[in-house]
Design a protein around this motif. Structure first.
Motif, short mmCIF file in Angstrom:
data_model
loop_
_atom_site.label_atom_id
_atom_site.label_comp_id
_atom_site.label_asym_id
_atom_site.label_seq_id
_atom_site.Cartn_x
_atom_site.Cartn_y
_atom_site.Cartn_z
N SER A 90 -7.96 -42.72 101.55
CA SER A 90 -8.58 -41.33 100.88
C SER A 90 -7.85 -40.30 100.57
O SER A 90 -6.54 -40.35 100.55
N ASN A 91 -8.19 -39.12 100.45
CA ASN A 91 -7.56 -38.09 99.97
C ASN A 91 -6.73 -37.18 101.41
O ASN A 91 -6.17 -36.28 101.00
N GLY A 92 -6.90 -37.80 102.59
CA GLY A 92 -6.48 -37.16 103.46
C GLY A 92 -7.17 -35.80 103.92
O GLY A 92 -7.92 -35.81 103.33
N LEU A 93 -6.30 -35.01 104.39
CA LEU A 93 -6.81 -33.64 104.86
C LEU A 93 -5.77 -32.55 104.40
O LEU A 93 -4.61 -32.82 104.46
N THR A 94 -6.04 -31.41 103.92
CA THR A 94 -5.31 -30.35 103.63
C THR A 94 -5.09 -29.26 104.63
O THR A 94 -6.04 -29.13 105.56
N ILE A 95 -4.13 -28.34 104.65
CA ILE A 95 -3.87 -27.40 105.53
C ILE A 95 -5.36 -26.35 105.35
O ILE A 95 -5.83 -25.72 106.34
N ALA A 96 -5.92 -26.07 104.06
CA ALA A 96 -6.93 -25.13 103.74
C ALA A 96 -8.19 -25.87 104.72
O ALA A 96 -9.00 -25.18 105.04
N GLU A 97 -8.33 -26.98 104.54
CA GLU A 97 -9.25 -27.84 105.18
C GLU A 97 -9.23 -27.68 106.78
O GLU A 97 -10.32 -27.63 107.60
N MET A 98 -8.05 -27.83 107.40
CA MET A 98 -7.94 -27.44 108.63
C MET A 98 -8.24 -26.22 109.38
O MET A 98 -8.79 -26.11 110.46
N ALA A 99 -8.39 -25.24 108.23
CA ALA A 99 -8.63 -23.81 108.74
C ALA A 99 -10.07 -23.50 108.63
O ALA A 99 -10.59 -22.60 109.18
N MET A 100 -10.83 -24.42 108.23
CA MET A 100 -12.39 -24.56 108.18
C MET A 100 -12.77 -24.04 109.59
O MET A 100 -14.11 -23.59 109.40
N ARG A 101 -12.50 -25.11 110.68
CA ARG A 101 -13.18 -24.70 111.72
C ARG A 101 -12.84 -23.13 112.36
O ARG A 101 -13.84 -22.74 113.04
N SER A 102 -11.84 -22.80 111.86
CA SER A 102 -11.80 -21.09 112.13
C SER A 102 -13.01 -20.23 111.36
O SER A 102 -13.03 -19.23 112.01
N TRP A 103 -13.56 -20.81 110.19
CA TRP A 103 -14.24 -20.03 109.63
C TRP A 103 -15.54 -19.79 110.43
O TRP A 103 -16.02 -18.81 110.49
N ILE A 104 -15.87 -20.74 111.23
CA ILE A 104 -16.83 -20.92 112.07
C ILE A 104 -16.82 -20.39 113.25
O ILE A 104 -17.61 -19.47 113.85
N MET A 105 -15.74 -20.66 114.01
CA MET A 105 -15.40 -19.95 115.35
C MET A 105 -15.04 -18.68 115.24
O MET A 105 -15.43 -17.97 116.03
#
Length: 904
Positions: free
Chosen positions: A293-308
């Motif tokens: 897969s493409n793994g995950l990026t730091i930007a994607e790790m921060a997506m949970r903060s967008w919601i919370m």
């Protein structure tokens, strides 16, 4: 196996730097069975901390620990003399020092400096390398390693590790510190040795099945959020009306309903956020485990903060810049917006609020107790403090007369005030339909509005009658609708049931009571047959109370005198009606009424308008009779501040006009309606001083009425006519006559009964528009919130399906605590160079990261590290995987990492 190291006596001084020492045969036994005596006085030499890569490789120290069977030999030489007893290395080789990585929270027994990678713990430390001449305990090594922490370690160990020179020196603890590091001690010796030195094996599996408490909890929250968000969406679309279930006087108060709605909306929002964050973590964590897969990026790790923490979208916009254009990024941004707006959308579209529904055709019921205009019953409705027993004969009529006067004059003055404004503004009309309607009051809080019906062409009628004829008919609403609207059988919520804020409207298909007033100009000659004093042989000495005795009694063949207006008023044998008789002609500005004829279907008013009339016809004769009009419907609107009741007549588009639901009803029904009403009207005429002219009373009301007599064959646009004024004055008599009367144009009960006790319900067709607590938007623009409710439900449904299909949960590596533990136990990466202080920036957000397992130790690495790093990192991996093939953790990782590439 023990390794013996023999040292010549000539080298003792250079090694120990103490002249008094005599070391004849010192043996270093690496066997763990030999322990150091605490009483020994020998200063032990530690291993040299600066280890060159070349010399370390030559002695087998690269990428592996020392074994107990290895034999360590000290090489004597100049360097040995300088450094004392220890392992000598080629000083010409370049030095290589790696910065150790120590797990956060672990406190080693010693605290090495940043350049002390191979320093043994204090429990295994020997101080043979300390210079005895140095009072501070400094050794003879490189002074760059002389740190306060090291000095403390040296001083603390010198007092406790003195031993006899005759006892063998045990060096096994030094190798044991390298070979047998306890499981809880995690020492990183550099990237090239990371795989073997790491001992942070995971205690738990990264996969939790369906039955785990976390999986069950997330699944329950997903089901709850999906079901209730679906219910809210259905409520918003269906817009149900809660009727009597939510009302002020019921068991479910409006405030309670609003509170519960807000509470459930908040729980849906919170569960939605929890479930979506769990879904997002699962999608990213599973993707990070998949090798292809493409793994995950730091930007994607921060997506949970967008919601919370939605504010982080603005404060940390860098992550949005790189992740928002991905599928999960776009979905996460949408979910963040939905979480922000959900409670607002629920309040706008779901929370119960007072709202009008659509017009609803239904059958209503009203209680009938009496016939129209029954005098005895009407008198019982009048409220008086005088009991009937105190005035048996006149108690009811007295009270009713006062009520007639009060209501009639109140309506009259209001109507005249409107005419005053028209006169001042000069915007009157000659068309009766556009002139001010009559009005009245019911129970002091309901305004009653009348309507002009059966409008005649005054000019044409006057020409046909050869005199001025003023003919008007005014319809009033059926007052029984007021009581029917409040009858519990109809179940209509009143304003008091809705915290005083509700409203409702009714259109009832019932007949409307009406009064017809026909006025014609008359001369003395025209009136002579109708005036007792103008008759031949009249007894002029009779007083007003006895003159009626001289009038011939009614009989089938007695129609009294004929007049020139018999056809206009409908008198004589042809019309089966007798004309009125007045005692005398009224003087100027006075009126006289005819109330002496029994069972009179009409009452008459004779007015003297002075010399202002044309053709010497300064008198006006008016007849007044009641009827029921089928061309109207009664409309009622109720609110907390009061209500309005009015007649809506002669509208061809009114499908609830009484003539539409009862086409058999005749127009202008008068009998027996008018006969009963005549008795009510007689009391009204006396109360309003219309008969004061019989005694030349000069009543104010009579004076004003005579000033309204028309002087032309068209209506005066700036002045009302006498016929209009009399109709308005008599309007209240129609209201009280219709109370508790039938809702049809006839009396459907026994003809000899005029009252029903306790009453009989009658139904009638109606249309109802009411306010109730209901769901749905009040304003058109609020429809945009349907998008929010729909997307929340769809997202919940998608997340629920994802969780059910996946079965269990993997460790969410995007959670801060899991990501911290994973990162702190992972090697450093060149891909994040420069980010340890100020945080990641620019290209750091786009680096792909993968979670790998090494001997059940999980670490996160970039998929774009230099080739030599990858080669060294995975050089021993196959060995560990073979050794742990049967491990559940390794098996789980193998399955997850070999999965197909995730679509998310």
């Amino acid at each position: 196996m023990a390794a013996n190291l023999n040292i010549d006596a000539t080298d003792r001084r250079s090694l120990l730097r103490k002249d008094s020492s005599d070391l004849s045969n010192v043996t270093f036994d690496l066997s763990p069975s030999h322990m150091v005596s605490p009483s020994t006085s020998i200063h032990r030499i530690p291993f040299k901390r600066n280890v060159s890569e070349a010399s370390a490789t030559a002695r087998g120290y690269e990428d592996r620990p020392l074994d107990e069977g290895d034999t360590v030999k000290a090489i004597a030489g100049d360097s040995a003399v300088d450094r004392g007893l220890g392992i000598a290395f080629d000083t010409n080789s370049p030095r290589r020092t790696s910065i150790p990585r120590v797990p956060v929270g672990f406190r080693s027994p010693h605290t090495p400096g940043s350049a002390d990678p191979l320093l043994s713990p204090p429990s295994y430390r020997n101080d043979l390398n300390r210079d005895p001449k140095d009072p501070n305990g400094h050794d003879g090594g490189d002074p760059s390693y002389d740190t306060p922490g090291q000095r403390q370690l040296g001083q603390s160990s010198s007092a406790s590790l003195h031993s006899s020179i005759h006892q063998p020196f045990v060096a096994s603890p030094d190798t044991e510190a390298l070979n047998n590091t306890p499981r809880s001690t995690f020492v990183s010796v550099g990237r090239e040795g990371y795989g073997q030195a790491s001992q942070c094996k995971s205690h738990r599996n990264i996969y939790q099945g369906r039955g785990s408490w976390l999986s069950v909890t997330i699944l329950i929250l997903a089901i709850y959020s999906t079901v209730f968000s679906g219910i809210y969406l259905v409520l918003a679309i269906g817009k149900p009306r809660y009727g009597r279930h939510i009302r002020s006087n019921g068991s479910f108060l409006p405030s309670t309903a609003t509170l519960l709605s807000a509470l459930f909306a908040k729980t849906i929002e919170l569960s939605f956020v929890t479930v979506f964050v769990a879904f997002l973590g699962q999608a990213l964590s599973r993707r990070s485990l998949v090798k292809q897969s493409n793994g995950l990026t730091i930007a994607e790790m921060a997506m949970r903060s967008w919601i919370m923490q939605p504010g982080s979208i603005l404060t940390h916009w860098e992550s949005v810049r790189y992740a928002a254009l991905t599928f999960l990024g776009a979905v996460s941004l949408t979910a963040a917006l939905l979480a922000i707006l959900y409670t607002t959308a629920a309040e706008a579209l779901v929370a119960p609020k007072l709202m009008f529904g659509a017009w609803e055709d239904k059958t209503l019921y009203g209680l009938v107790k009496t016939s129209f205009g029954d005098p005895p019953y009407v008198q019982t409705l009048c409220q008086t403090p005088i009991p009937t027993s105190a005035d048996v004969l006149d108690s009811g009529t007295t009270c009713l007369s006062i009520e007639h006067a009060g209501q009639a004059y109140h309506s009259y003055t209001e109507w005249l005030a409107r005419w005053t404004q028209i006169s001042l503004q000069g915007n009157g009309s000659t068309d009766l339909k556009h002139r001010p309607n009559g009005m009245s009051m019911l129970y002091d809080n309901t305004t009653v509005g009348a309507a002009w019906i059966e409008v005649k062409n005054m000019t044409q009628v006057s020409q046909d009658a050869h005199r001025i004829v003023n003919n008007v008919t005014m319809a009033m609403p059926h007052s029984g609708i007021f009581q029917a609207a409040r009858d519990e059988r109809n179940g209509i919520l009143q304003p008091a049931d809705l915290e005083g804020l509700g409203e409702y409207s009714i259109i009832a298909s019932v007949p409307s009571p009406a009064v017809n007033v026909l006025c014609a100009s008359m001369s003395e000659e025209d009136l002579a047959p109708l005036v007792y004093t103008e008759w031949p042989n009249a007894n002029s000495s009779l007083v007003s109370s006895t003159w009626a005795d001289s009038v011939p009694a009614a009989s089938p063949d007695q129609w009294l005198n004929s007049t020139v207006v018999d056809d206009l008023f409908g008198w004589g044998e042809k019309y089966n009606r007798r004309p009125p008789v007045f005692p005398k002609l009224p003087i100027a500005f006075n009126t006289i009424t005819n109330i002496t004829i029994f069972n009179l279907s009409s009452i008459y008013v004779l007015a003297n308008g002075s010399s202002g009339a044309i053709d010497n016809r300064n008198y006006t004769l008016c007849s007044m009779k009641a009827e029921l009009s089928p061309n109207c419907s009664t409309r009622y609107n109720a609110s907390a501040s009061g209500g309005s009741l009015w007649a809506h007549c002669e509208d061809t588009s009114d499908h609830l006009a009484y003539s539409r639901t009862h086409p058999e009803a005749p127009i202008g029904v008068t009998d027996p309606i008018s006969r009963n009403w005549g008795n009510i009207a007689s009391e009204w005429a006396m109360a309003t001083s219309l008969n004061e002219g019989a005694i030349d009373g000069n009543a104010s009301n009579a004076r004003l009425l005579t000033q309204l007599i028309p002087t032309d064959t068209i209506l005066d646009p700036m002045l009302p006519s006498i016929a209009e004024a009399l109709a308005v004055l008599a309007g209240y008599t129609l209201i009280i006559s219709a109370q508790d009367s039938p809702f049809v144009h006839y009396w459907p009960y026994a003809q000899d009964a005029t009252e029903l006790n306790p009453g009989q319900y009658e139904n009638f067709s109606a249309s109802l528009l009411s306010q109730q607590y209901a769901s749905g938007g009040q304003l058109r623009w609020q429809g945009i919130f349907y998008t929010v409710l729909t997307l929340v439900f769809v997202t919940n449904l998608f997340c629920l399906g994802y969780l059910i299909l996946r079965g269990g949960l993997v460790t969410d590596f995007t959670e801060p605590q899991n990501l911290f533990a994973l990162s702190i136990n992972s090697p450093p990466s060149q891909r994040l160079a420069g980010s340890c202080g100020g945080g990641p920036e620019k290209e750091h957000f786009q680096v792909n990261w993968f979670v790998h397992m090494d001997n059940e130790h999980f670490l996160i690495e970039s998929g774009e590290e230099p080739p030599d790093w990858k080669k060294r990192r995975f050089s021993t991996k196959s060995t560990f995987e073979m050794e742990n093939r049967a491990s559940p953790i390794a098996s789980t990782y193998s399955k997850l990492s070999s999965s197909r590439r995730s679509v998310l």
